[in-house]
Write a protein that holds these residues in place. Structure first.
Motif, PDB file in Angstrom:
ATOM      1  N   GLN A  12      -5.612  -8.328   0.865  1.00  0.00           N
ATOM      2  CA  GLN A  12      -5.776  -6.925   0.494  1.00  0.00           C
ATOM      3  C   GLN A  12      -5.435  -5.989   1.657  1.00  0.00           C
ATOM      4  O   GLN A  12      -5.689  -4.801   1.594  1.00  0.00           O
ATOM      5  CB  GLN A  12      -7.211  -6.694   0.023  1.00  0.00           C
ATOM      6  N   LYS A  51      -2.876  -3.281  -2.460  1.00  0.00           N
ATOM      7  CA  LYS A  51      -3.446  -3.006  -3.780  1.00  0.00           C
ATOM      8  C   LYS A  51      -2.722  -1.876  -4.499  1.00  0.00           C
ATOM      9  O   LYS A  51      -3.276  -1.239  -5.387  1.00  0.00           O
ATOM     10  CB  LYS A  51      -4.951  -2.696  -3.672  1.00  0.00           C
ATOM     11  N   ILE A  53       0.482  -0.462  -6.886  1.00  0.00           N
ATOM     12  CA  ILE A  53       1.525  -0.828  -7.841  1.00  0.00           C
ATOM     13  C   ILE A  53       2.683   0.129  -7.607  1.00  0.00           C
ATOM     14  O   ILE A  53       2.586   1.331  -7.866  1.00  0.00           O
ATOM     15  CB  ILE A  53       1.025  -0.766  -9.289  1.00  0.00           C
ATOM     16  N   ARG A 210      -4.870  -6.186 -10.368  1.00  0.00           N
ATOM     17  CA  ARG A 210      -4.900  -5.361  -9.153  1.00  0.00           C
ATOM     18  C   ARG A 210      -6.332  -5.062  -8.739  1.00  0.00           C
ATOM     19  O   ARG A 210      -6.697  -5.134  -7.559  1.00  0.00           O
ATOM     20  CB  ARG A 210      -4.121  -4.069  -9.414  1.00  0.00           C
ATOM     21  N   SER A 216      -1.133  -6.746  -4.991  1.00  0.00           N
ATOM     22  CA  SER A 216      -0.130  -5.697  -4.794  1.00  0.00           C
ATOM     23  C   SER A 216       1.095  -6.056  -5.628  1.00  0.00           C
ATOM     24  O   SER A 216       1.533  -7.207  -5.631  1.00  0.00           O
ATOM     25  CB  SER A 216       0.253  -5.579  -3.321  1.00  0.00           C
TER      26      SER A 216
END
Length: 270
Positions: A12, A51, A53, A210, A216
């Protein structure tokens, strides 16, 4: 059985940074014709935060799928650099990190073509684990947990791809990527071959992944409405170049580049 998200883990804290990535394809046109070249990528740069998009949108032939294949190592770049969590994957003066060691997995557009019809689902998902030397019992546990993570029953491992719907097969392809515990998932037109209602199910599952495991995602599409629903940030590509980048809401509400304006205006709205 332990909870699915206890075993399937992602980093993360890994930021992906690409700088000036270039790729040109050369083609011979016969004995007497001059060779031609296609500049698929022309100095593409971007950053993807943990994390996040990150959407890549553009028309067919703009270079977005070529960029995806360069990121995962299926195509060799001509120049540029890529780092993940401070770890250099390729760049000037260094040998490229092999695809299996990059920490990036890819999901393709056609889920049926991505799976071997002769292999059971469990074998297909566990293939990478077997190559890495993981024991059979541990592989079976990991496969069962990953299937649960993507909303499928663990007994799906004993079935073959033809026994599933298109949306279920795409879930299997996502499970095959997640089982390797990647730091980044690259989804190349991962919902464009699915029905609208099934598309929404897959998009919601990606949002859930997510949030649950800190995944990610780089999501490549030509569909502005998918970008608007799914992505935190977006990069617009045209002719092998990144013409605009920013927060999704900012880019869609106030596009600065003329191509982005045309792309958004072409979306039918009620």
């Amino acid at each position: 059985m332990p909870e699915a998200n206890r075993m399937i883990q992602t980093s993360q804290t890994a930021t992906m940074s690409a700088r000036d990535v270039c790729k040109t394809f050369h083609r011979s046109n016969g004995w007497f014709a001059k060779p031609s070249e296609t500049r698929a990528l022309q100095g593409v740069s971007f950053d993807v935060e943990p994390k996040e998009i990150f959407g890549i949108v553009g028309e067919s032939g703009c270079g977005k799928s070529t960029l995806a294949r360069v990121l995962v190592g299926l195509e060799n770049q001509d120049s540029g650099s890529l780092s993940l969590g401070g770890r250099k994957l390729f760049g000037p003066g260094m040998a490229d990190v092999p695809p299996v060691k990059r920490g990036i997995q890819m999901v393709f557009q056609d889920p049926y073509a991505s799976l071997n019809p002769r292999m059971q689902v469990g074998e297909a998902i566990a293939e990478g684990l077997a190559i890495s030397g993981m024991a059979r019992s541990e592989r079976e546990d990991r496969v069962a947990e990953t299937l649960s993570l993507v909303g499928l029953s663990p007994d799906a491992a004993q079935k073959h791809p033809f026994q599933f719907s298109g949306g279920q097969r795409q879930r299997i392809c996502i499970a095959r990527a997640l089982v390797m515990e990647p730091e980044f998932l690259v989804a190349d037109e991962a919902v464009s071959a699915l029905d609208i209602s099934v598309q929404m199910q897959i998009l919601n599952m990606l949002l859930d992944l997510r949030d649950r495991i800190g995944l990610s995602i780089i999501f490549i599409t030509h569909d502005i409405s998918v970008v608007e629903y799914l992505c935190d940030t977006v990069m617009v590509m045209y002719g092998g170049k990144a013409v605009e980048r920013g927060k999704t809401a900012d880019v869609l509400d106030n596009p600065q580049d003329s191509y982005t304006q045309t792309l958004i205006s072409s979306v039918p709205r009620l």
